[in-house]
Design a protein around this motif. Structure first.
Motif, mmCIF file in Angstrom:
data_model
loop_
_atom_site.group_PDB
_atom_site.id
_atom_site.type_symbol
_atom_site.label_atom_id
_atom_site.label_comp_id
_atom_site.label_asym_id
_atom_site.label_seq_id
_atom_site.Cartn_x
_atom_site.Cartn_y
_atom_site.Cartn_z
ATOM 1 N N ALA A 112 0.702 -1.287 0.007
ATOM 2 C CA ALA A 112 0.031 0.000 -0.122
ATOM 3 C C ALA A 112 0.943 1.192 0.233
ATOM 4 O O ALA A 112 0.497 2.139 -0.690
ATOM 5 C CB ALA A 112 -0.737 0.110 1.132
ATOM 6 N N ALA A 113 1.934 1.139 0.722
ATOM 7 C CA ALA A 113 2.922 2.409 0.820
ATOM 8 C C ALA A 113 3.537 2.673 -0.572
ATOM 9 O O ALA A 113 3.805 3.630 -0.914
ATOM 10 C CB ALA A 113 3.804 2.396 1.879
ATOM 11 N N THR A 133 -3.471 5.344 -14.148
ATOM 12 C CA THR A 133 -3.516 4.218 -13.579
ATOM 13 C C THR A 133 -2.827 3.094 -14.251
ATOM 14 O O THR A 133 -2.156 2.150 -13.856
ATOM 15 C CB THR A 133 -5.054 3.746 -13.260
ATOM 16 O OG1 THR A 133 -5.703 4.572 -12.615
ATOM 17 C CG2 THR A 133 -5.042 2.542 -12.511
ATOM 18 N N GLN A 141 0.852 3.498 -13.650
ATOM 19 C CA GLN A 141 1.122 2.984 -12.205
ATOM 20 C C GLN A 141 1.245 1.518 -12.179
ATOM 21 O O GLN A 141 2.144 0.847 -11.816
ATOM 22 C CB GLN A 141 -0.037 3.481 -11.518
ATOM 23 C CG GLN A 141 0.183 5.014 -11.140
ATOM 24 C CD GLN A 141 -1.079 5.350 -10.340
ATOM 25 O OE1 GLN A 141 -1.807 4.505 -9.811
ATOM 26 N NE2 GLN A 141 -1.428 6.442 -10.393
ATOM 27 N N THR A 197 1.787 6.194 -7.409
ATOM 28 C CA THR A 197 0.785 7.276 -7.585
ATOM 29 C C THR A 197 1.532 8.477 -7.691
ATOM 30 O O THR A 197 1.392 9.283 -8.756
ATOM 31 C CB THR A 197 -0.322 7.285 -6.737
ATOM 32 O OG1 THR A 197 -0.954 5.889 -6.814
ATOM 33 C CG2 THR A 197 -1.323 8.312 -6.954
ATOM 34 N N ALA A 198 2.113 8.940 -6.623
ATOM 35 C CA ALA A 198 2.765 10.353 -6.639
ATOM 36 C C ALA A 198 3.630 10.364 -7.753
ATOM 37 O O ALA A 198 3.822 11.406 -8.356
ATOM 38 C CB ALA A 198 3.398 10.454 -5.258
ATOM 39 N N LYS A 220 1.204 4.241 -2.902
ATOM 40 C CA LYS A 220 1.278 5.640 -2.780
ATOM 41 C C LYS A 220 2.500 6.185 -3.547
ATOM 42 O O LYS A 220 2.321 7.448 -4.010
ATOM 43 C CB LYS A 220 0.948 5.970 -1.291
ATOM 44 C CG LYS A 220 -0.502 5.629 -0.803
ATOM 45 C CD LYS A 220 -0.534 6.158 0.696
ATOM 46 C CE LYS A 220 -1.813 5.655 1.276
ATOM 47 N NZ LYS A 220 -1.776 6.013 2.619
#
Length: 145
Positions: free
Chosen positions: A27-28, A86, A89, A34-35, A31
């Motif tokens: 999950a980290a 997306t 990513q 995504t950034a 993120k």
């Protein structure tokens, strides 16, 4: 065995803990990716192809309107830019996982290739070796004994 005892046994098993750690780290990592995509990769690409902001790139099927009672009816739009972000990513995360799995497989292969230390020979084998060595050292025609 009660349900609580079964659950406790399941929860403290090593694989479950490893999975939980993997989910949190994943999950980290998501993120971070995504950034990276939203703030570093896509803006220069949009600038190179004519100043398009991919996050706002949509195909509007119906404009936002106001109905007879004065309530706003939102627009109906296909978010192509969000989809492209997306997709980028996903490719980054998939490539990172590929590299991680490749690295782990290489480590496992090196472990398998490392020769296992031979167990010490049994006592009868040692005795037979001593007899062989003694026979090699004797002169032809000489008796041992």
């Amino acid at each position: 065995m009660g349900v609580l005892a079964e659950f406790k046994e399941f929860a403290v098993r090593g694989n479950v803990i490893d999975l939980a750690v993997g989910v949190v780290i994943g999950a980290a990592f998501g993120k971070i990716v995504t950034a990276l995509v939203d703030n570093i990769i896509m803006p220069p690409i949009g600038w190179l192809i004519g100043g398009i902001d991919f996050s706002d790139w949509v195909i509007t099927l119906r404009e936002a309107t106001v109905d007879a009672s004065g309530a706003e009816v939102p627009a109906v739009a296909i978010g192509i830019g969000a989809f492209l972000n997306t997709l980028v990513q996903f490719v980054i995360v998939a490539f990172a996982i590929f590299l991680l799995v490749k690295f782990i497989n290489r480590l496992k292969r090196k472990q398998k290739e490392a020769p296992a230390e031979a167990p010490p020979p049994a006592e009868d084998v040692l005795l037979l070796r001593e007899i062989r060595d003694a026979l090699k050292q004797q002169a032809p025609g000489e008796r041992i004994g």
